[in-house]
Design a protein around this motif. Structure first.
Motif, PDB file in Angstrom:
ATOM      1  N   SER A   1      39.363  39.104  21.855  1.00 31.03           N
ATOM      2  CA  SER A   1      40.190  40.012  21.840  1.00 31.03           C
ATOM      3  C   SER A   1      39.859  41.793  22.113  1.00 31.03           C
TER       4      SER A   1
ATOM      5  N   GLN B   1      43.754  41.404  15.649  1.00 32.96           N
ATOM      6  CA  GLN B   1      43.957  40.106  16.224  1.00 32.96           C
ATOM      7  C   GLN B   1      44.583  38.994  15.242  1.00 32.96           C
TER       8      GLN B   1
ATOM      9  N   ASN C   1      45.075  36.827  21.780  1.00 34.74           N
ATOM     10  CA  ASN C   1      44.223  37.145  22.798  1.00 34.74           C
ATOM     11  C   ASN C   1      44.171  35.943  23.929  1.00 34.74           C
TER      12      ASN C   1
ATOM     13  N   ASP D   1      35.889  34.846  20.780  1.00 33.74           N
ATOM     14  CA  ASP D   1      37.018  35.648  20.519  1.00 33.74           C
ATOM     15  C   ASP D   1      37.091  36.689  21.393  1.00 33.74           C
TER      16      ASP D   1
ATOM     17  N   THR E   1      37.920  28.207  21.201  1.00 32.46           N
ATOM     18  CA  THR E   1      38.006  29.115  19.900  1.00 32.46           C
ATOM     19  C   THR E   1      37.009  28.883  18.976  1.00 32.46           C
TER      20      THR E   1
ATOM     21  N   PHE F   1      42.280  31.789  22.201  1.00 29.28           N
ATOM     22  CA  PHE F   1      42.753  31.256  21.011  1.00 29.28           C
ATOM     23  C   PHE F   1      44.028  30.059  21.162  1.00 29.28           C
TER      24      PHE F   1
ATOM     25  N   PRO G   1      43.692  32.084  15.020  1.00 26.54           N
ATOM     26  CA  PRO G   1      44.070  31.217  15.861  1.00 26.54           C
ATOM     27  C   PRO G   1      45.640  30.323  15.801  1.00 26.54           C
TER      28      PRO G   1
ATOM     29  N   PRO H   1      40.340  43.759  17.912  1.00 22.40           N
ATOM     30  CA  PRO H   1      39.846  42.841  16.613  1.00 22.40           C
ATOM     31  C   PRO H   1      40.335  43.163  15.375  1.00 22.40           C
TER      32      PRO H   1
END
Length: 365
Positions: free
Chosen positions: A307, A313, A288, A305, A297, A291, A316, A310
């Protein structure tokens, strides 16, 4: 708007982290990896209003965290890293710069400590700069580029043992001056830059053919990495402010980036058939936008987040590991002549953190 218990937990956790050491799983795992050289950490802070942009009048802080080889010998390349647009202060209603009473600058520049440590272990001096003042007051990308130049100007004086503000303001964690360690040991003709998000466009602006004449005297930028960068031309159709044809650059984008998607790949489109140096990019399919920066984050304060996928994803840690591998390969190949990094840049050696696609735009001879 009411705050859910989960959101409240994240905010409180972020506040606790603001008062202590910024640590994530990626940073913890980095300490277990084999480092080539021991790393030290320093910082400098000239204040929230230390720099006034000569063209726009924008007032910025001059603040950075520095990771560097503990025992500097020879002349090490310098890398300047700049974060993108995020909260400027640690209070949601803060609307001025400097931050209002009871609020502190947000430590976005500390979100790349894991990367700074990894690059320093490979022999680089790495300064991650704070850009909060610009985030609070300006949308001018030239401001971001000129703040990078101001830091380079200060480093040029320090490296040449000509004093300057960093001579007594660059200190270790105990507050002891460390500037003498850098005199004669930083090669300002081998400089790299890295910018994330809006900072990505900022470093492309700073390195562009159009603006390279604004570099401080004696400074030579030789490698640029735009990390999940924004990409748009203003005015539309005129890409001259960010057109980089005379030095190598790399772009990292993410397939699940909910902020800017993969627009940064267009930087390579702009130079295809015109670039005098080979340029590179990688798309991390399941990564994403946020991160890459540990302070953006969750569970850090205001962490999100972003993204768009998800269900797949990556964590991190894995996303940061992928960036570390790619950035190290790029800067080592361009600033240290380490040709082994080309295997990563061309996709021969896969990155950690999941599937990715690499791209190479060969130089026009």
């Amino acid at each position: 708007m009411r705050t859910s218990p989960r959101s409240l937990f994240r905010l409180l956790t972020g506040l606790l982290l603001l008062t202590g050491v910024l640590t994530t799983g990626a940073q913890a795992s980095a300490t277990t990896q084999e480092h080539r050289v021991p790393v030290a950490v320093a910082e400098y802070d000239l204040g929230d209003t230390a720099f006034r942009d000569p063209q726009t009048g924008t007032v910025s802080e001059v603040r950075a965290v520095v990771h560097y080889p503990r025992h500097l010998t020879g002349r090490a390349p310098l890398i300047i890293m700049a974060h993108g647009s995020w909260w400027a202060c640690d209070r949601v209603d803060a609307a001025t710069w400097p931050c209002p009473s009871g609020s502190r600058p947000f430590p976005s520049h500390r979100g790349y400590d894991y990367l700074g440590a990894a690059l320093a272990a490979r022999g680089f001096v790495v300064a991650s700069i704070s850009v909060d003042g610009i985030n609070q007051t300006s949308f001018d990308y030239g401001d971001r580029a000129r703040l990078v130049n101001e830091h380079l100007r200060l480093w040029q004086r320090l490296a040449a043992a000509r004093g300057g503000p960093l001579a007594d303001r660059l200190v270790d964690r105990a507050g002891h001056p460390v500037a003498p360690r850098f005199a004669g040991h930083v090669d300002m003709t081998r400089v790299g830059t890295l910018g994330h998000s809006r900072g990505g466009k900022g470093v492309m602006w700073q390195a562009s053919d159009k603006h390279r004449g604004e570099w401080p005297a004696g400074v030579r930028v030789r490698a640029v990495l735009a990390l999940a960068p924004v990409k748009f031309d203003d005015p539309e159709g005129d890409n001259s402010d960010t057109l980089v044809t005379r030095l190598p650059f790399a772009v990292v984008t993410s397939g699940c980036d909910g902020a800017v998607r993969e627009a940064g790949q267009e930087y390579l489109d702009d130079v295809t058939g015109r670039n005098r140096a080979t340029d590179y990019s990688v798309s991390l399919h399941d990564a994403n936008h946020n991160f890459f920066n540990t302070t953006w984050t969750p569970p850090f304060l205001f962490g999100e987040d972003d993204s768009t996928c998800p269900d797949r994803q990556v964590t991190p840690d894995r996303q940061q590991d992928a960036l570390t591998a790619y950035a190290t390969a790029f800067f080592a190949s361009q600033l240290q002549g380490d040709r082994q990094g080309l295997a990563v840049l061309t996709g021969v050696q896969p990155l950690p953190g999941g599937p990715s696609t690499t791209r190479v735009v060969p130089a026009v001879r």
